[in-house]
Design a protein around this motif. Structure first.
Motif, short mmCIF file in Angstrom:
data_model
loop_
_atom_site.label_atom_id
_atom_site.label_comp_id
_atom_site.label_asym_id
_atom_site.label_seq_id
_atom_site.Cartn_x
_atom_site.Cartn_y
_atom_site.Cartn_z
N UNK A 70 -2.28 10.27 -1.68
CA UNK A 70 -1.78 9.58 -2.88
C UNK A 70 -2.11 10.45 -4.07
N UNK A 96 3.01 1.01 -3.64
CA UNK A 96 2.27 0.98 -4.89
C UNK A 96 0.91 1.68 -4.77
N UNK A 97 0.23 1.43 -3.69
CA UNK A 97 -1.06 2.07 -3.49
C UNK A 97 -2.15 1.48 -4.36
N UNK A 98 -3.33 2.04 -4.25
CA UNK A 98 -4.46 1.54 -5.03
C UNK A 98 -4.50 2.26 -6.38
N UNK A 138 -6.50 5.67 -7.75
CA UNK A 138 -7.01 6.47 -6.64
C UNK A 138 -6.19 7.75 -6.51
N UNK A 139 -6.90 8.86 -6.49
CA UNK A 139 -6.26 10.15 -6.24
C UNK A 139 -6.88 10.70 -4.97
N UNK A 190 0.83 -1.20 0.00
CA UNK A 190 0.00 0.00 0.00
C UNK A 190 0.87 1.26 0.00
N UNK A 191 1.96 1.19 0.75
CA UNK A 191 2.82 2.36 0.85
C UNK A 191 3.62 2.59 -0.43
#
Lengths: 336, 559
Positions: B314, B304-306, B309-310, B301-302
């Motif tokens: 992120x 690459x993240x989703x 999603x903005x 998550x840290x």
């Protein structure tokens, strides 16, 4: 970054600090209970005016969250707010009758207090109608978060403002003292936020939610900013530029990841839209003490007189922080 | 036990070990103030088997941590001759299983050294890039205090090709700092004839607490079981993950003997695991993998993240060619002008949510003409045009799990075009020149139509040119109107197959085309007025509409 622009930002920061320093004289101490601080207190800073009915729940909420001490400025309340706060054991209170607007909407006063009392402490700066929600806040106190931020060398934590509103007209569900405002204002907009990067200060500029959707369709640029950096490990050289939306030095605004990952973040649930709102909007409009010639409030008043319901078919009903994280409004980041 | 903060918790844990008959020697960082040291000593004064070693100042990454370990280990071996195994822990470690279970476990593995020990070539877990170089470069500068000097000196040594020689007979191994070694192995390391040489060498190795005992245990020929009995997880920056009260259930399932690091105020964890009444049982082997998933997800998550999603924490600006949106979506240009009820047909055939012209000048035409769409998206053109990227990424993010399609033509606000072209999730399908059909049918004065047609053609040509640039990441298909009209069946079938592969077996009819008899004359009229209609292609003068619509309505033959 060019040397000249760096120097300009430095001047701007020093000007803000100097303003705050000059306005210290406008504050007079009502109660000072700082002697009772624990070793490394987590502090809450706020300015308020005539918020008596909201105060009991506000204090209760943040005590439970893990705030050790409240540092508050009362801006000429005449509804008993001041007397109420003066009697609370964990509140240090200042009072002033000076102009809210000329004090940069209270920020000059708060920055002076932050500088004086917040050094190397975690400081949460919020309004009385803003309620912080952060990852794991049901099971972990605020100190777990600040300890973790400390260990990762982070000094700022962002929490976007999330406007909460009731279903139906605001005046239909009156707010009782001590009540959780989100029993009434249960709904929010989950996915209509416009985000852009402010190249100068490098903060994100977030606008949207029900206010933009209803009151600012003509002029979206004027819609209120929702980005906030309320939790900061304070240093005397720091300055809030505009409310708690952005800071100087500007590195503090980098609360977001640009390479694709997510940093941890929270939300400030905004309990503005209750039955108390109409009266507040009238009063603020008369005083003309708010942003942009109270344009915001003028727009609201129009909305209110037309009895516009903020609720819509796609409004989300608030459950908990995990819901906000699933919806992508906040993130656990790498805190697990 | 190496301690430097949260001494009240360290004291409680030391007491817990001592109560189970394990002597404890505590090394306290010499930078801890005297008052705190005295407090800790007083708290443990009643326990004769808990002692304190000589103190050194500990700085992470340096030999001081090894030195502290050596001091405490030497002391425990000397002062407690009955000690057969030494378990290295820290003040923020917490035993998760009764000590008796650990003792029984160790008894089942006589003469075995539990120490994670991996050669530098095989190690996959170091964070920050330095593996082998920990042993071949010099690190005289503090990483914490002089980060630039530290990094600069590493770069300089690399560039100059300066390397230290690794002492003969020593094969560098890396592993978790937290080990459990036998007296025999420890004495062999501590009393080694070349101990001075080892120490001198490791003094300039980076993070020697992860390599000193790990390498020397191999050298003295210990019986190494290469795993740590302490559950300790690191995040992507090499900091240990912290355990809180809400991890209790997860920690239980790991069956680990000791965990680190525990948040000092995790009262529930300390109360639960230091409870002296917990009976020891015959429980399964430790399986730390169960907690790995949680932390692996956190790191992902840290880092690459989703996708798509903005949000406030992120905001990808530096992604190279990656998806800009949360899910694939279809962009249709011209189809709605060419077919009767194209929306309805597409929605049915692809099971997608089919919007109208989302970027129309008057408002966003959401599916079913809703004024507000999922997530509270307003149909206001002002709000949309204020930030079209946010509008579209919000729309796609808000409707994850449901395919979105929308119409996009030259009459729409074009600011989003650049974004569409760069998004691999965009599936853009264009019948070029179809914008002229509604103009032809509008019945407006011809002079107006001609001007409008010229304007729209220019806009569409620019859009198509943009899509044909090499940087374009979107999937693009363009037919000109003439070609498409001649054989509309195959392209439409392909579209359905692509957007909804599961629908393959169904034999839906295709949508009916609007009557184009006389359209060729319209094109010719445009030409006669001096315009050059290029996007429509060579439109046939004779068009058999009946044949086309029969072909469209014929069900697909089962394959």
């Amino acid at each position: 970054m060019g040397l000249i622009s760096a120097y300009r930002l430095r001047l701007r920061r020093q000007r803000l600090l100097w303003r705050a320093f000059r306005r210290r004289r406008e504050l007079s101490s009502v109660t000072n209970r700082m002697a009772s601080w624990p070793a490394q207190p987590i502090l809450l800073f706020s300015t308020l005016r005539n918020e008596r009915i909201r105060l009991p729940y506000f204090l209760e909420y943040y005590r439970k969250l893990g705030i050790d001490h409240f540092v508050l400025v009362d801006n000429g309340s005449d509804d008993g707010s001041r007397e109420y706060l003066a009697a609370e054991p964990d509140v240090s209170l200042w009072s002033t009758g000076a102009s809210y607007k000329r004090s940069r909407f209270g920020m000059d006063w708060l920055m002076h207090l932050l500088r004086r009392h917040g050094r190397e402490k975690w400081c949460l700066t919020v309004d009385v109608d803003e309620f912080l929600v952060f990852p794991f806040c049901e099971t972990r106190p605020l100190r777990a978060l600040t300890d973790w931020l400390d260990s990762s060398g982070t000094r700022t934590f962002s929490a976007m403002l999330l406007d909460m509103y009731p279903k139906g007209a605001m005046h239909e569900q009156p707010y009782r003292e001590g009540q959780n405002p989100f029993e009434i204002a249960q709904y929010f907009d989950s996915g209509n936020y416009s985000i852009r990067r402010n190249p100068g200060l490098r903060n994100l500029w977030i606008q949207g939610g029900p206010r933009a959707r209803l009151y600012f369709t003509e002029d979206p640029k004027e819609a209120p900013a929702m980005n906030k950096i309320p939790l900061v490990k304070w240093d005397p050289s720091y300055a809030y530029v505009s409310s708690t939306h952005m800071m100087l030095p500007r590195g503090l605004n980098l609360v977001y990841e640009e390479a694709g990952g997510e940093k941890p973040s929270g939300c400030l649930l905004h309990a503005k839209f209750l039955d108390t709102f109409a009266a507040k909007a009238e009063e603020e409009l008369r005083r003309g003490q708010h942003y942009a010639e109270s344009q915001e409030y003028r727009a609201y008043r129009e909305g209110i007189t037309r009895e516009r319901d903020l609720w819509c078919n796609w409004s989300e009903k608030y459950i908990n922080w995990r819901q906000l994280e699933t919806l992508g409004l906040m993130s656990k980041g790498n805190w697990a | 036990m190496l301690c430097h903060t949260a001494l009240n918790r360290a004291a409680a844990v030391a007491r817990h070990w001592a109560a189970a008959g394990c002597p404890v020697v505590i090394h306290l960082d010499s930078r801890v103030p005297e008052a705190e040291r005295a407090g800790l000593a007083a708290a443990l004064a009643d326990l004769s088997d808990v002692r304190f070693s000589r103190r050194v100042a500990c700085e992470w990454g340096t030999f001081s941590l090894v030195e502290a370990t050596i001091l405490a280990t030497t002391q425990i071996l000397q002062e407690f001759p009955a000690v057969d195994r030494v378990y290295l822990t820290s003040g923020s470690c917490l035993p998760l299983r009764p000590i008796a279970e650990l003792q029984a476990y160790l008894a089942a593995y006589p003469d075995t050294d539990f120490i994670e020990s991996v050669t530098t070539a095989d190690v996959g877990w170091t964070v920050g890039g330095l593996n082998k170089e920990r042993f071949t470069l010099r690190f005289p500068f503090s990483w914490r205090r002089h980060r630039r000097l530290f990094d600069g000196y590493v770069v300089l040594q690399r560039r100059l090709g300066i390397q230290r020689r690794i002492p003969e007979g020593l094969v560098p191994h890396l592993g978790s700092q937290w080990w459990c070694l036998t007296r025999k192995t420890l004495e062999a390391i501590l009393n080694h004839p070349e101990r001075r040489r080892h120490d001198r060498y490791f003094r300039r190795v980076w993070i020697p607490d992860e390599s000193y005992f790990q390498s020397l245990a191999r050298k003295v020929g210990a019986k190494v079981e290469s795993r740590s009995l302490t559950l300790s997880k690191f995040d992507f920056q090499g900091r240990p993950h912290v355990f809180y009260d809400d991890h209790l259930h997860l920690l239980r399932r790991t069956e680990a003997f000791v965990a680190r690091k525990i948040w000092p105020e995790a009262k529930l964890l300390y109360d639960t695991y230091l409870d002296p009444t917990t009976a020891s049982a015959n429980r399964p082997e430790p399986s730390p993998g169960k907690i790995d998933r949680l932390f692996a997800k956190a790191v992902e998550r840290r880092v690459k993240g989703r996708p798509g999603l903005y949000m406030q924490s992120r905001f990808p600006t530096r992604t190279r060619g990656g998806n800009r949106s949360a899910a694939p979506y279809g962009v249709f240009s011209g189809f709605a002008d060419l077919f009767v009820d194209f929306h309805g047909w597409l929605a049915k055939a692809t099971e997608a949510r089919v919007h109208g012209h989302l970027f129309a000048p008057d408002r966003a035409h959401f599916a079913a003409s809703e004024a507000i769409f999922k997530g509270g998206l307003s149909d206001s053109a002002n709000l949309r045009d204020y930030n079209p990227r946010s509008f579209l990424t919000n729309l796609i993010w808000n409707s994850r799990g449901e395919r979105q399609c929308f119409q996009f033509g030259p009459n729409d606000a074009q600011d989003i075009a650049q974004f569409l072209a760069g998004d691999p999730n965009a599936n853009i399908l264009i019948v070029s020149g179809a914008f002229s059909i509604p103009l032809w049918r509008s019945g407006r004065p011809f002079a107006e139509i001609r001007a409008e047609a010229a304007r729209l053609q220019k806009v569409e040509a620019e859009f198509i040119a943009l899509l044909q640039e090499p940087e374009t990441k979107a999937r693009v298909r363009v037919w000109n109107l003439a070609d498409f009209v001649e054989d509309p069946v195959e392209p439409l079938r392909q579209i359905v197959d692509e957007l909804n592969p599961r629908a393959e077996q169904r034999q839906e009819a295709l949508p009916q085309m609007v009557d184009l008899s006389g359209f060729a004359q319209f094109i010719q009229n445009l030409r006669n007025q001096g315009m050059q209609p290029v996007l429509m292609g060579d439109f046939p003068t004779e068009l058999d509409m009946a044949a086309i619509n029969t072909a469209l309505s014929r069900p697909r033959e089962a394959r």
